[in-house]
Enzyme design. Structure first.
Site, PDB file in Angstrom:
ATOM      1  N   GLU A 259     -30.835   4.019 -85.483  1.00 15.32           N
ATOM      2  CA  GLU A 259     -31.215   5.409 -85.722  1.00 15.32           C
ATOM      3  C   GLU A 259     -30.121   6.151 -86.475  1.00 15.32           C
ATOM      4  O   GLU A 259     -28.926   5.869 -86.302  1.00 15.32           O
ATOM      5  CB  GLU A 259     -31.483   6.135 -84.398  1.00 15.32           C
ATOM      6  CG  GLU A 259     -32.739   5.684 -83.685  1.00 15.32           C
ATOM      7  CD  GLU A 259     -33.011   6.502 -82.427  1.00 15.32           C
ATOM      8  OE1 GLU A 259     -32.172   7.367 -82.094  1.00 15.32           O
ATOM      9  OE2 GLU A 259     -34.043   6.264 -81.799  1.00 15.32           O
TER      10      GLU A 259
ATOM     11  N   CYS B 193     -25.033  -1.479 -78.468  1.00 16.39           N
ATOM     12  CA  CYS B 193     -23.629  -1.115 -78.228  1.00 16.39           C
ATOM     13  C   CYS B 193     -23.015  -2.103 -77.249  1.00 16.39           C
ATOM     14  O   CYS B 193     -23.675  -2.578 -76.320  1.00 16.39           O
ATOM     15  CB  CYS B 193     -23.522   0.304 -77.667  1.00 16.39           C
ATOM     16  SG  CYS B 193     -21.815   0.910 -77.571  1.00 16.39           S
TER      17      CYS B 193
ATOM     18  N   CYS C  83     -28.825  11.003 -81.048  1.00 13.27           N
ATOM     19  CA  CYS C  83     -28.123   9.932 -81.755  1.00 13.27           C
ATOM     20  C   CYS C  83     -26.885   9.552 -80.954  1.00 13.27           C
ATOM     21  O   CYS C  83     -25.905  10.284 -80.939  1.00 13.27           O
ATOM     22  CB  CYS C  83     -27.749  10.426 -83.140  1.00 13.27           C
ATOM     23  SG  CYS C  83     -27.210   9.200 -84.299  1.00 13.27           S
TER      24      CYS C  83
ATOM     25  N   CYS D  53     -25.511  11.949 -88.862  1.00 14.74           N
ATOM     26  CA  CYS D  53     -25.030  11.201 -87.706  1.00 14.74           C
ATOM     27  C   CYS D  53     -25.500   9.762 -87.892  1.00 14.74           C
ATOM     28  O   CYS D  53     -26.710   9.502 -87.902  1.00 14.74           O
ATOM     29  CB  CYS D  53     -25.590  11.796 -86.421  1.00 14.74           C
ATOM     30  SG  CYS D  53     -25.173  10.860 -84.945  1.00 14.74           S
TER      31      CYS D  53
ATOM     32  N   CYS E 220     -25.474   7.150 -71.687  1.00 17.11           N
ATOM     33  CA  CYS E 220     -25.919   6.978 -73.073  1.00 17.11           C
ATOM     34  C   CYS E 220     -27.124   6.059 -73.168  1.00 17.11           C
ATOM     35  O   CYS E 220     -27.129   4.956 -72.612  1.00 17.11           O
ATOM     36  CB  CYS E 220     -24.769   6.418 -73.903  1.00 17.11           C
ATOM     37  SG  CYS E 220     -25.205   6.176 -75.645  1.00 17.11           S
TER      38      CYS E 220
ATOM     39  N   CYS F 271     -21.355   2.996 -71.373  1.00 12.15           N
ATOM     40  CA  CYS F 271     -21.354   4.386 -70.917  1.00 12.15           C
ATOM     41  C   CYS F 271     -22.681   4.681 -70.202  1.00 12.15           C
ATOM     42  O   CYS F 271     -23.755   4.548 -70.793  1.00 12.15           O
ATOM     43  CB  CYS F 271     -21.166   5.328 -72.099  1.00 12.15           C
ATOM     44  SG  CYS F 271     -19.646   5.020 -73.032  1.00 12.15           S
TER      45      CYS F 271
END
Length: 347
Positions: free
Chosen positions: A94, A114, A339, A107, A121, A118
């Site tokens: 994205e 990832c 994002c 962004c 997120c 976290c």
């Protein structure tokens, strides 16, 4: 057996020049094609209208242009645009266009998924599938620049690496992409208008400083208390705040560039006096500013936006200690344009 074609944008300008010379053409042809690939953003070889058809056919025979495709675009009532970007191998990332009255910010993502964990997120719920190549990062920026011109009648003014992924875990490709973005042969954007946002990897922050980068650095801090930060961002147990502080001091001593701390205040997690005091103390180590960020909840779990009263306590304490603080309101709520969960930053 069919030979797999090479992505032409993996070649440098010198390599392109050499290719044409070795195929009986003039070296300047490499310059022409390079300009089409980067500053003109050609999606296929037939776009290269000042290149002979026979040359375009030769390129088609030997190379591919693995350009991104904006698969789905959502426009918010506030002008925010979210792109679902399909890569050449079918994977999707994205990117988001965030407009204000004075600027438009891209962004962009640096990884598919990832590698960090976290808890707040949405991207962290996706496993990291691969790093993005420099051209895939560049293409996101170019697409948003075109959207900015189309929808807001002005070119892109700022870029934040705050989309999917941890930029410093894809260090080389992110640096190469930024080099291309700031190059006169790319978009010619000032590095001062680019911010790389990291979750805080001390060794890589020091490498940024040693490499004398010219762009801005932001750190997703969210707590200046190790115990709380580890709860929010479990990977940070390997990178305690003392190590992060040392790397940021190293960064500032090398670059003389202020740090931006990204900080979300959550109900029942860091909306207390001890957290406020710890942040104020941490901010005094290195010249900085703080962005307090309105949170977009991803479910009904433990991470919920704190009250205005709690946020105001942070503002009062920071301003009392002469620390610059801004509140970043969420953008694109009606299209869920989160994002990397931090798309509301205006840069």
């Amino acid at each position: 057996m069919q030979i797999e074609k090479k992505d032409i944008r993996a070649l440098s300008k010198d390599q392109l020049r050499e290719f044409f010379v070795s195929n009986g053409d003039k070296a300047f042809r490499g310059n022409q094609v390079y300009e089409w690939l980067w500053s003109k953003g050609a999606h296929n070889f037939d776009d290269m209208t000042n290149v002979a058809k026979t040359t375009r056919q030769m390129l088609e025979k030997n190379f591919v242009i693995n350009h991104i495709r904006v698969d789905q675009m959502q426009k918010s009532e506030d002008g925010t645009v979210k792109n679902a970007v399909r890569l050449h191998d079918g994977l999707v990332v994205e990117s988001v266009l965030i407009p204000t009255n004075t600027r438009t910010t891209a962004c962009v993502s640096s990884q598919v998924g990832c590698s960090l964990d976290c808890n707040f997120c949405a991207t962290a719920r996706l496993k990291r599938m691969r790093n993005l190549n420099p051209d895939e990062i560049y293409d996101q920026v170019l697409a948003i620049d075109n959207e900015s011109k189309l929808y807001h009648n002005r070119p892109l003014s700022n870029i934040v690496f705050m989309g999917m992924g941890e930029p410093l875990m894809n260090y080389n490709n992110v640096i190469k992409a930024i080099d291309k973005i700031v190059s006169p042969e790319g978009l010619g954007m000032s590095p001062k208008r680019i911010t790389v946002s990291t979750s805080g990897i001390p060794k890589m922050i020091k490498k940024l400083a040693d490499d004398e980068v010219k762009f801005r650095l932001a750190v997703s801090l969210h707590s200046a208390i190790d115990e709380i930060r580890s709860r929010i961002m479990p990977f940070s147990q390997n990178f305690p705040l003392a190590d992060l502080r040392e790397s940021l001091e190293y960064w500032y001593n090398k670059t003389r560039s202020k740090i931006t701390y990204e900080y979300v205040v959550w109900k029942g997690i860091n909306d207390n006096k001890a957290s406020v005091d710890a942040l104020v103390k941490f901010c005094k180590y290195v010249p900085c500013k703080v962005n307090l960020i309105e949170y977009n909840p991803i479910d009904d779990g433990e991470f919920q936006q704190a009250s205005e009263e709690s946020i105001n306590e942070y503002i009062k304490a920071l301003e009392k200690n002469d620390i610059v603080v801004k509140v970043r309101r969420s953008r694109g709520k009606d299209i869920d344009a989160a994002c990397g969960q931090l798309a509301n930053k205006e840069a």
